[in-house]
Design an enzyme around this catalytic site. Structure first.
Site, mmCIF file in Angstrom:
data_model
loop_
_atom_site.group_PDB
_atom_site.id
_atom_site.type_symbol
_atom_site.label_atom_id
_atom_site.label_comp_id
_atom_site.label_asym_id
_atom_site.label_seq_id
_atom_site.Cartn_x
_atom_site.Cartn_y
_atom_site.Cartn_z
ATOM 1 N N GLY A 26 0.826 -1.210 0.000
ATOM 2 C CA GLY A 26 0.000 0.000 0.000
ATOM 3 C C GLY A 26 0.851 1.249 0.000
ATOM 4 C CE1 TYR A 83 -10.102 -0.264 7.147
ATOM 5 C CE2 TYR A 83 -10.874 0.524 9.281
ATOM 6 C CZ TYR A 83 -9.874 0.418 8.335
ATOM 7 O OH TYR A 83 -8.641 0.993 8.576
#
Length: 339
Positions: free
Chosen positions: A17, A160
């Protein structure tokens, strides 16, 4: 088992990421301190540009990259081997990649929820499986980026939160298994509070307004500094930002009171004043434009966290805990008055 880690300037770090937000901030900070970095994300164009920029300011090339989807275990194996081929080994692996999904749990598609788990949870699992055999050869640090949602579920980000809870459980179990086996790898869980990154622009959302971070909000550089500190000195876990630590501590001390407080505030605070753009690109399934560290949060942003700095120093950890404890007592009183 005592694990000794190298100074950052002597390390090779792999960061997932890495094309925006916390990952990019960490890469820049590591290179400034003299480290070599191997970067991955799905955005090959952004990675190439970032690596070129990092190499342009150093006397010798210190940045390499390879595009990969962390939901693909074979792709992460290629990343790990690419780092070894480029720099001779790996000293720290940072599992940072993740995606977010806003909406009510019973209204979100199962397909989208599974994809979030594929990236945000399974991406960490695959990263660990690629990293540990290589880190274990000469010792090193494995750093998983969780969230305060690892400790406390957040409405409208339920799936999440579930994925980040799973990251915490996996990290804690892996740490014990590696310690029992005598594997010289320090395992750390980083739990950021609300951070001003592009994640809110990239998130998939079923809300009628663009997602927003609930305050207090911290800059991603605060998380990057914490990651680099944990790459040099073994730390079990650390929360970045006193705001997040207070929230999770309140959740442990008075969960029902905090439920009611979050029900009254977070449904509003997680919606910005901007309508959702019809041209919005979600990173859940697509590759958005990357290359920025900071998000679009217009409010106050904290450039440092005195709590986190204290928590990372053994001599000041007790003082940090005392401060949070007093804040929890004050928070319980405040929530009780509002209830």
């Amino acid at each position: 088992m005592s694990i000794r880690l190298k100074p950052i300037r002597e390390q090779v770090l792999v960061i997932t990421g890495a094309s925006s937000g916390i990952g990019l901030a960490t890469a820049r900070a590591a290179v400034r301190e003299g480290a070599r970095v191997f970067l991955t994300s799905r955005n090959d164009e952004a990675l190439a540009r970032i690596a070129a920029d990092l190499n342009a300011v150093t006397r010798e090339p210190r940045a390499g990259h390879l595009a990969a989807d962390v939901a693909d275990p074979e792709a992460l194996e290629r990343v790990a081997q690419g780092a070894v081929d480029r720099f001779g080994g790996i000293d720290t692996w940072v599992n940072n990649a993740g995606v977010s999904l806003y909406g009510r749990l019973l209204e979100l598609s199962i397909e989208d929820q599974r994809r979030l788990f594929d990236v945000t949870f399974w991406g960490v699992v695959y990263g660990c499986r690629a990293a540990v055999p290589r880190l274990g050869r000469r010792g090193g640090a494995l750093i998983n980026v969780g969230s305060i949602a690892s400790d406390r579920a957040i409405p409208l980000q339920g799936i999440y939160s579930a994925a980040k809870h799973a990251v915490k459980a996996f990290t804690d179990a892996l740490r014990m298994e590696l310690e029992e086996a005598g594997t010289p790898v320090a395992v750390t869980l980083i739990k950021p509070s609300s951070i001003n990154t592009p994640v809110f622009e990239h998130a998939q959302t079923e809300l009628n307004r663009e997602p927003a971070p609930p305050p207090p909000v911290y800059q991603p550089e605060v998380v990057a500094e914490t990651i680099l500190r944990c790459a040099e000195e073994p730390v079990r876990d650390v929360t970045v930002g006193a705001g997040g630590k207070l929230l999770t501590a309140l959740g442990g001390a008075a969960p029902r009171l905090l439920d009611r407080y979050m029900e009254r505030t977070l449904f509003r605070q997680q919606r910005s004043s901007r309508p959702v753009s019809p041209n919005r690109v979600s990173n859940l399934t697509e590759v958005p434009r990357d290359g920025r560290v900071h998000g679009l949060w217009p409010g106050p942003v904290h450039e440092r966290s005195a709590y986190t700095e204290a928590a990372l120093r053994p001599g000041r950890a007790a003082l940090a805990a005392l401060g949070v404890g007093l804040a929890v007592l004050a928070g319980i009183t405040l929530l009780g008055e509002r209830d």
